[in-house]
Structures are given as C-alpha cells and as structure tokens.
Enzyme design. Sequence first.
Site, PDB file in Angstrom:
ATOM      1  N   GLY A  45       0.811  -1.219   0.000  1.00 34.84           N
ATOM      2  CA  GLY A  45       0.000   0.000   0.000  1.00 34.84           C
ATOM      3  C   GLY A  45       0.841   1.264   0.000  1.00 34.84           C
ATOM      4  O   GLY A  45       0.528   2.233  -0.698  1.00 34.84           O
ATOM      5  N   CYS A  46       1.907   1.256   0.762  1.00 34.25           N
ATOM      6  CA  CYS A  46       2.768   2.435   0.864  1.00 34.25           C
ATOM      7  C   CYS A  46       3.489   2.701  -0.454  1.00 34.25           C
ATOM      8  O   CYS A  46       3.666   3.852  -0.858  1.00 34.25           O
ATOM      9  CB  CYS A  46       3.773   2.263   1.999  1.00 34.25           C
ATOM     10  SG  CYS A  46       2.967   2.051   3.604  1.00 34.25           S
ATOM     11  N   THR A  47       3.882   1.634  -1.129  1.00 32.38           N
ATOM     12  CA  THR A  47       4.554   1.780  -2.422  1.00 32.38           C
ATOM     13  C   THR A  47       3.588   2.356  -3.450  1.00 32.38           C
ATOM     14  O   THR A  47       3.930   3.314  -4.167  1.00 32.38           O
ATOM     15  CB  THR A  47       5.119   0.422  -2.889  1.00 32.38           C
ATOM     16  OG1 THR A  47       6.068  -0.037  -1.917  1.00 32.38           O
ATOM     17  CG2 THR A  47       5.799   0.543  -4.245  1.00 32.38           C
TER      18      THR A  47
END
Length: 156
Positions: A45-47
């Site tokens: 998700g962060c990527t």
Amino acid sequence: MSEVTENSTAPDFKLPRDGGETVQLSDYKGKKVVLFFYPKDDTKGCTVEAIDFTAKLGEFESAGAVVIGMSPDPVKKHDKFIDKHDLKVILASDEEKTTLDAYSVWKEKSMYGKKYMGVERSTFVIDENGVVKHAWRKVKVPGHVDAVLEAVQALG
C-alpha cells in the site's frame, strides 16, 4: 495533545529527509503542503501511494503544492525506497515519532488479534499560512491521490 483537525494550525517539524538533508514545514510558508503519513517503506500500500503521489507531482506543483511523505523508517531505508521505485516526493524520517504523535497518527493497531503501535495512514493539506485545510485519516490508497489533488486545486 489535541488531535490535528481541519482549520487547526499544522504542527511544525524539522526532520531528516532522503538524501541526507532536513525538511522543515515552516520553510514552506507561502506554499501549500501535502503531508502524507504512511506506515512503512516498500510495503504494498505504501509503495502504491508513493508512486501515485510521484505520478501526479507535476500537477501538485502546478497547483503550488509541495508533497512530503513521512514514516518512522530511517533515512537510509527512504533512500533505497526512492531509488527502487524512482520516487520524486520528499520522504521525511521520524524515527523518534514526535511528529507522528503531534499529528495523532501514531496509533494502537490490531492485526490477527495482536495489538501493536503503528502509523495510521493519513494525509493533511496545509495552506500557505500553515493551516490544515483538509485531513484524511484511515486512508484507503485507491483513488486517494486524485482526491487530494482535487482538494489542493480547489484551494486556488
């Protein structure tokens, strides 16, 4: 400490950032700032979120905004994350979690019945005078960057 909400003054910070420099919120007075908090470099998700902000960076800049991401990961990890995914956003490192606490995004979380402390994915749009104009908490990544861009553009 009271929670940062819309129309409150954004807490200032000065933190190490990617590339070995520092980033300070008050240095951007007169510009809009998109400040997004994310749990961990190089996770799914962060990527996606960081790549989405990078893809729209030109549009944010055209709207007079700078984009800063922040997590508790160390600068060296940020540098690897940026290199691996060709990210163009500023990534601040808050290993001490002082800014994460100031924005009330360092929270108790739960996964598979285990409780732990972590970053609640959140984004704040801060105007030229340091006032929070929009706050999103418990962010779901799909479509989020477009919503943030729309909010920044609406500020004029």
